[in-house]
Design an enzyme around this catalytic site. Structure first.
Site, PDB file in Angstrom:
ATOM      1  N   CYS A 159      49.542  36.694  66.032  1.00  0.00           N
ATOM      2  CA  CYS A 159      49.703  35.314  66.507  1.00  0.00           C
ATOM      3  C   CYS A 159      50.068  34.364  65.377  1.00  0.00           C
ATOM      4  CB  CYS A 159      48.418  34.846  67.192  1.00  0.00           C
ATOM      5  SG  CYS A 159      48.436  33.103  67.659  1.00  0.00           S
TER       6      CYS A 159
ATOM      7  N   CYS B 268      52.721  33.759  68.135  1.00  0.00           N
ATOM      8  CA  CYS B 268      52.608  32.437  68.772  1.00  0.00           C
ATOM      9  C   CYS B 268      53.016  31.276  67.861  1.00  0.00           C
ATOM     10  CB  CYS B 268      51.163  32.204  69.231  1.00  0.00           C
ATOM     11  SG  CYS B 268      50.376  33.616  70.021  1.00  0.00           S
TER      12      CYS B 268
ATOM     13  N   LYS C  52      56.764  31.349  66.583  1.00  0.00           N
ATOM     14  CA  LYS C  52      57.573  31.252  67.804  1.00  0.00           C
ATOM     15  C   LYS C  52      57.589  29.834  68.356  1.00  0.00           C
ATOM     16  CE  LYS C  52      55.506  31.635  71.409  1.00  0.00           C
ATOM     17  NZ  LYS C  52      55.283  32.846  72.166  1.00  0.00           N
TER      18      LYS C  52
ATOM     19  N   TYR D 100      58.621  38.778  77.869  1.00  0.00           N
ATOM     20  CA  TYR D 100      58.569  37.355  77.518  1.00  0.00           C
ATOM     21  C   TYR D 100      58.972  37.151  76.073  1.00  0.00           C
ATOM     22  CZ  TYR D 100      54.027  37.853  75.146  1.00  0.00           C
ATOM     23  OH  TYR D 100      53.012  38.208  74.282  1.00  0.00           O
TER      24      TYR D 100
ATOM     25  N   GLU E 230      61.890  34.573  75.040  1.00  0.00           N
ATOM     26  CA  GLU E 230      61.574  33.482  74.112  1.00  0.00           C
ATOM     27  C   GLU E 230      62.499  33.513  72.898  1.00  0.00           C
ATOM     28  OE1 GLU E 230      56.803  32.807  74.974  1.00  0.00           O
ATOM     29  OE2 GLU E 230      57.430  34.241  73.439  1.00  0.00           O
TER      30      GLU E 230
ATOM     31  N   HIS F 173      50.584   9.033  87.008  1.00  0.00           N
ATOM     32  CA  HIS F 173      51.983   8.679  87.262  1.00  0.00           C
ATOM     33  C   HIS F 173      52.579   7.920  86.089  1.00  0.00           C
ATOM     34  CE1 HIS F 173      55.431   7.885  89.813  1.00  0.00           C
ATOM     35  NE2 HIS F 173      55.371   6.608  89.481  1.00  0.00           N
TER      36      HIS F 173
ATOM     37  N   GLU G 244      51.716  15.606  88.236  1.00  0.00           N
ATOM     38  CA  GLU G 244      51.327  15.046  89.532  1.00  0.00           C
ATOM     39  C   GLU G 244      52.089  15.689  90.685  1.00  0.00           C
ATOM     40  OE1 GLU G 244      52.381  10.998  90.506  1.00  0.00           O
ATOM     41  OE2 GLU G 244      53.997  11.004  88.997  1.00  0.00           O
TER      42      GLU G 244
END
Length: 521
Positions: free
Chosen positions: A82, A87, A90, A224, A228, A496, A501
């Site tokens: 990671c 992670c 990346k 993935y 990515e 909002h 939302e």
């Protein structure tokens, strides 16, 4: 996310038997001389989290970590995949690509003269490398502060309570412990049936630290990681091709996965579907790749500067001599077979967490949480176990894809089509309006268990694409872990104007056949 042990999915008798085995293991080692209360093999995110929490209970703890260089010679420091080649780098390169796109949008918001004057791979690579090195150093400092002994050495089991450590220069030491945690993670696999793949290809272990810009790049795989890498490389301006044997993101909701792939194509990633590489060879200054296309049954060839394989990973168990410790390994996956308490089913004082454990999601936060909870069960007197059934994740493609819970396909497979209700909507983020950004792949899908009483319609899965989708999903994932219903969403008040939302507005069902597009306020 966790369950009390009483809520885990197994019978009370079985849980009692499992706990009894753990207690018996501790009793068997009582009175015997051991150097440590706990030795963690693997200095990735999960192993470090477990070791530091264990040390906080006053226990004597050691961590072993040793990085075998990639076939291309790439190596790194403490922190695991990671921090070093996963992670963190990346996400930074993903962000760099997004910033490049934002420069194009800036004039529509009144900013003049901010057009890109070029991109420097060398500057980005150096900045990423420096940040990662600071994290490597930080982990070493934290271990020292916590009183955890750190060994930059490989570990090999001699017997169930003894390991032999070997440093880079060949120095050997024997260590004993009452308990062990194996957290060695995994590494990328090369397709051994493709001549030249190992000699000329790279993997995610190498791409972040290439000395020269990758140039025209072929990414092989539908994982993935593949998507990515293809996404940020294209976003940084490199011509990028994605070669896929079958489907992309197989374990994810396929409706949403298809939108992610379509968006990559719109952003300039060239897609070769139903294709498989046959050979990689050196050709003047480039790499020549031969592949087979299953659609027309033709062999084809082209040249690239870089060929990146993202065709799967395998656990780093070679060299551990797990058989000497009596640890059972699944013959197909080579992963350690564990119970609900993360203990080896054959040797209950030896535990496995993270990617090396059978049946666990290969995600950093899963390993970290499992490691912390294991340390607290071993030394803190708790009985909480991980809930591996509602784990959120995000695919950091240019248009992010966040997901938690069951994909529609899995929900139908488990409960039957008539028992599942899917609510969905296409939406347009407010920030897309001024520059006229295409929002055709911004989508939300809510997978529910049908019930005549709407208040009892349980949410089984939530999947969304959009800017910062991972940031949106985290809060919903917490609620879903506590049994969120669709009525809970309907009664909630949104923030909002945000993309999040839009989840609360979902009302169109897939079975209705109605247009799921949401109109702007």
């Amino acid at each position: 996310m966790f369950l009390r042990s009483g809520a885990a999915r197994s019978s009370p008798a079985r849980r009692l038997d499992t706990l009894s085995r753990h207690l018996k293991s501790a009793a068997d080692t009582a009175g015997k001389t051991h150097d440590y209360d706990l030795i963690v093999i693997g200095g990735g995110s999960g192993g470090l989290a477990c070791s530091k929490d264990a040390a906080s209970f006053g226990k004597k703890v050691a961590v072993l970590d040793y990085v075998v260089p990639s076939p291309n010679g790439t190596q790194w420091g403490l922190g695991g995949t990671c921090v070093n080649v996963g992670c963190i780098p990346k996400k930074l390169m993903h962000q760099a690509a997004l910033l490049g796109h934002s420069l194009k949008d800036a004039p529509f918001y009144g900013w003049q003269g901010v057009e890109s004057k070029g991109f420097s791979w060398e500057e980005l690579r150096t900045a990423v490398r420096n940040h990662v090195r600071s994290l490597n150093w930080g982990h070493r400092v934290q271990l020292k502060e916590k009183g955890v002994d750190y060994f930059n050495a490989q570990g090999t089991f001699v017997d169930p309570h003894t390991i032999e450590t070997t440093t880079k220069d060949g120095k050997k030491t024997f260590l004993k412990s009452k308990n062990f945690v194996i957290a060695v993670g995994g590494r990328p696999k090369y397709p051994d049936h493709v001549p030249g793949a190992l000699e000329y290809g790279i993997t995610s272990d190498d791409v972040f630290y290439l000395e020269k810009p990758p140039g025209k790049t072929l990414v092989v795989g539908g994982s993935y990681v593949a998507l990515e890498c293809a996404g940020f490389l294209r976003g940084l301006g490199f011509p990028t091709t994605l070669m896929v044997r079958s489907h992309c993101l197989k374990s994810f909701d396929q409706d949403v996965a298809g939108l992610v792939v379509r968006n990559l194509e719109k952003r300039g990633v060239h897609l070769l579907t139903h294709c498989e590489p046959k050979m990689v060879a050196k050709s003047s200054q480039q790499l020549s790749v031969q592949w087979h296309c299953f659609d027309d049954q033709q062999d084809k060839e082209d040249q690239w500067d870089t060929v990146l394989f993202a065709t799967g990973r395998e656990p780093c168990v070679a060299g551990l001599a797990l058989d000497q410790a009596g640890v059972r390994v699944d013959p197909q996956t080579k992963k350690i077979v564990v119970d609900q308490y993360d203990a080896s089913v054959s040797m209950p004082h030896i535990f496995a967490i993270g990617d090396v454990a059978m049946g666990r999601q290969e995600l950093t936060p899963v390993a970290v949480k499992a490691g912390k909870m294991l340390a607290r069960r071993l030394f803190g007197g708790t009985s909480e176990v991980m809930n591996y059934h509602m784990v959120p994740t995000t695919v950091f493609t240019p248009l992010e894809f966040a997901s938690v819970g069951l994909a529609e396909e899995k929900a139908v497979e488990r409960h039957g089509e008539e028992a599942i209700e899917v609510y969905h909507a296409y939406y347009k983020p407010l920030e897309f309006y001024l520059p006229g950004t295409d929002s055709g792949e911004c989508y939300i899908k809510l997978v529910c268990l049908r019930d005549p009483d709407p208040s009892k319609e349980t949410v089984l899965g939530l999947h969304m694409t959009g800017p910062s989708a991972g940031e949106m999903l985290q809060g919903f994932a917490v609620a879903m872990g506590r049994g969120m219903s669709r009525m809970d969403l309907e009664l909630a008040v949104g923030i909002h104007p945000t993309c999040a939302e839009e989840v609360l507005k979902l009302h169109t069902t897939k079975r209705s056949g109605k247009d799921p597009a949401i109109t702007a306020c």
